[in-house]
Design a protein around this motif. Sequence first.
Motif, PDB file in Angstrom:
ATOM      1  N   TYR A  23      -5.730  64.599 -39.068  1.00  0.00           N
ATOM      2  CA  TYR A  23      -4.368  64.144 -39.370  1.00  0.00           C
ATOM      3  C   TYR A  23      -3.438  65.297 -39.752  1.00  0.00           C
ATOM      4  O   TYR A  23      -2.225  65.111 -39.870  1.00  0.00           O
ATOM      5  CB  TYR A  23      -4.386  63.084 -40.469  1.00  0.00           C
ATOM      6  CG  TYR A  23      -4.984  63.556 -41.773  1.00  0.00           C
ATOM      7  CD1 TYR A  23      -6.327  63.327 -42.074  1.00  0.00           C
ATOM      8  CD2 TYR A  23      -4.212  64.227 -42.707  1.00  0.00           C
ATOM      9  CE1 TYR A  23      -6.880  63.756 -43.267  1.00  0.00           C
ATOM     10  CE2 TYR A  23      -4.762  64.667 -43.906  1.00  0.00           C
ATOM     11  CZ  TYR A  23      -6.088  64.435 -44.170  1.00  0.00           C
ATOM     12  OH  TYR A  23      -6.633  64.874 -45.345  1.00  0.00           O
ATOM     13  N   LEU A  24      -3.968  66.488 -39.966  1.00  0.00           N
ATOM     14  CA  LEU A  24      -3.123  67.638 -40.298  1.00  0.00           C
ATOM     15  C   LEU A  24      -2.564  68.340 -39.063  1.00  0.00           C
ATOM     16  O   LEU A  24      -1.769  69.279 -39.172  1.00  0.00           O
ATOM     17  CB  LEU A  24      -3.925  68.658 -41.128  1.00  0.00           C
ATOM     18  CG  LEU A  24      -4.418  68.177 -42.495  1.00  0.00           C
ATOM     19  CD1 LEU A  24      -5.254  69.267 -43.162  1.00  0.00           C
ATOM     20  CD2 LEU A  24      -3.225  67.812 -43.391  1.00  0.00           C
ATOM     21  N   ARG A  25      -2.982  67.884 -37.865  1.00  0.00           N
ATOM     22  CA  ARG A  25      -2.649  68.609 -36.642  1.00  0.00           C
ATOM     23  C   ARG A  25      -1.148  68.864 -36.477  1.00  0.00           C
ATOM     24  O   ARG A  25      -0.716  70.009 -36.311  1.00  0.00           O
ATOM     25  CB  ARG A  25      -3.178  67.861 -35.410  1.00  0.00           C
ATOM     26  CG  ARG A  25      -2.715  68.475 -34.086  1.00  0.00           C
ATOM     27  CD  ARG A  25      -3.094  67.588 -32.900  1.00  0.00           C
ATOM     28  NE  ARG A  25      -4.533  67.585 -32.669  1.00  0.00           N
ATOM     29  CZ  ARG A  25      -5.162  68.480 -31.885  1.00  0.00           C
ATOM     30  NH1 ARG A  25      -4.477  69.422 -31.267  1.00  0.00           N
ATOM     31  NH2 ARG A  25      -6.464  68.398 -31.707  1.00  0.00           N
ATOM     32  N   ASP A  26      -0.363  67.819 -36.524  1.00  0.00           N
ATOM     33  CA  ASP A  26       1.060  67.986 -36.230  1.00  0.00           C
ATOM     34  C   ASP A  26       1.740  68.912 -37.226  1.00  0.00           C
ATOM     35  O   ASP A  26       2.536  69.778 -36.857  1.00  0.00           O
ATOM     36  CB  ASP A  26       1.773  66.621 -36.229  1.00  0.00           C
ATOM     37  CG  ASP A  26       1.385  65.798 -35.007  1.00  0.00           C
ATOM     38  OD1 ASP A  26       0.713  66.343 -34.108  1.00  0.00           O
ATOM     39  OD2 ASP A  26       1.754  64.605 -34.968  1.00  0.00           O
ATOM     40  N   ASP A  27       1.410  68.728 -38.507  1.00  0.00           N
ATOM     41  CA  ASP A  27       2.050  69.569 -39.526  1.00  0.00           C
ATOM     42  C   ASP A  27       1.620  71.026 -39.399  1.00  0.00           C
ATOM     43  O   ASP A  27       2.446  71.939 -39.460  1.00  0.00           O
ATOM     44  CB  ASP A  27       1.727  69.022 -40.925  1.00  0.00           C
ATOM     45  CG  ASP A  27       2.387  67.671 -41.183  1.00  0.00           C
ATOM     46  OD1 ASP A  27       3.599  67.559 -40.933  1.00  0.00           O
ATOM     47  OD2 ASP A  27       1.696  66.737 -41.619  1.00  0.00           O
ATOM     48  N   ALA A  28       0.315  71.245 -39.225  1.00  0.00           N
ATOM     49  CA  ALA A  28      -0.171  72.625 -39.115  1.00  0.00           C
ATOM     50  C   ALA A  28       0.426  73.303 -37.881  1.00  0.00           C
ATOM     51  O   ALA A  28       0.868  74.462 -37.948  1.00  0.00           O
ATOM     52  CB  ALA A  28      -1.699  72.638 -39.072  1.00  0.00           C
TER      53      ALA A  28
END
Lengths: 256, 256
Positions: free
Chosen positions: A145-150
């Motif tokens: 779930y961190l993909r887009d932010d990272a």
Amino acid sequence: MNQKRPFILISNDDGYHANGIKTLVSFLKDRADLLVCAPEAGRSGFACAFSAAIPLRLKRRHNMGDVEVWSCNGTPVDCVKLAVDQLCSERQPDLILGGINHGDNASVNSHYSGTMGVAREGCMKYIPSVAFSTSDYDEEADLRYLRDDACRIVDKVLAEGLPKGVCLNVNFPAKPPFKGVKVCRMAFGSWVNEVVKARHPHGYDYYWLAGECRNDEPEAADSDHWALQHGYIAITPTRIDVTDYGFIDTVKGWDL
Amino acid sequence: MNQKRPFILISNDDGYHANGIKTLVSFLKDRADLLVCAPEAGRSGFACAFSAAIPLRLKRRHNMGDVEVWSCNGTPVDCVKLAVDQLCSERQPDLILGGINHGDNASVNSHYSGTMGVAREGCMKYIPSVAFSTSDYDEEADLRYLRDDACRIVDKVLAEGLPKGVCLNVNFPAKPPFKGVKVCRMAFGSWVNEVVKARHPHGYDYYWLAGECRNDEPEAADSDHWALQHGYIAITPTRIDVTDYGFIDTVKGWDL
């Protein structure tokens, strides 16, 4: 390597096999050439330590997909030093990333963190550098779930660059959904109850360092600790120049 | 202990037996109650590393005169944490000192230095803290000529205190006479030629971290590196809050 794609060196302090580093590789492998060089085992709390007195080794490990993975017997900083010198001689990294660390590195933990050691070392080599950490301490947590932010942060740093002597300390709250991003200052905090005495079977005392980090500015809504506790991604721009300019004149006035 | 005399905790990163720590004790034993707690062996380059994963031990060693000496199997930061918690429960230190380190800790070495790790740890515990280092790398050097300067700085810090979150990084040139004291900012510098490859008798490559610290601002007369190279004692007020405040608005403008 495709020179049109950026080249990113990834390290951490949890070891080359850690879930967080695999997650970061999975996020970035389609948009950049990647190289992993990370400690052969956990090196949490190693800060900017480097190995002045022991011989260091690099070992090639199994690829992650197409990505070369190396381990080093030293510290996170050692990994960056060796990787840049020995593994990146044909092409210097456009970006150095630490993480994703299992455990946050907000507040004074910035000073103890080996993940921040990676970012500081990259920054001291004048390469844009970012440390990623999550407040989720579960080493097996699914962090997809961190993909887009990272990726948004990585893309922006690649596009904009970072000033000389500034790296980013990025901390994610433990669980989504996030309320957004806050660009923060470092909170003051204190480790409390950190020394735990124990007794060895042979009868002598020994000690564990444990405890918890107390937020000494719980009301400071401009601080990284506050942001994390309130569900925001905290980005703390972090300096290599640690001079306290405001105190220079006072010490000059001491007339030493 | 005499409550009218200040109480000073001394540690270092060269080990409890090092010449520099004995010298500092000899300077201060007449003006303060002292306690030494330092690594059992050299821990150069250990920065703010602490031991998250190994059991720590404290060992009582032979006194230095009337001064209690303890060693710890961990890092310089571990020494401060254990000493403050376990050995100072009746009386908290009025001052924490690191050093005298054999080797300077100016410029970016502030980040790698275990001596500065001692000062940062003390500072993070809100106790006034100072790191002393000398550019004389000879571990057997007679450092008695530093007495007046070191004592003057200690006396002043005891009298004036230090602001929350600020410690002092004091570096002495290699040889007297000194031209005086300069209160400085941290110079930017880079470690160069730092990776030296070698070959093990069994045929594999290994690496030493060595090299030299290049001053990247050789003309900056307000910097610590310049001061040292020109014969001045360099005092760099050093912050725990490493936020780059000037870059916050830029990152906010990225609209992440």
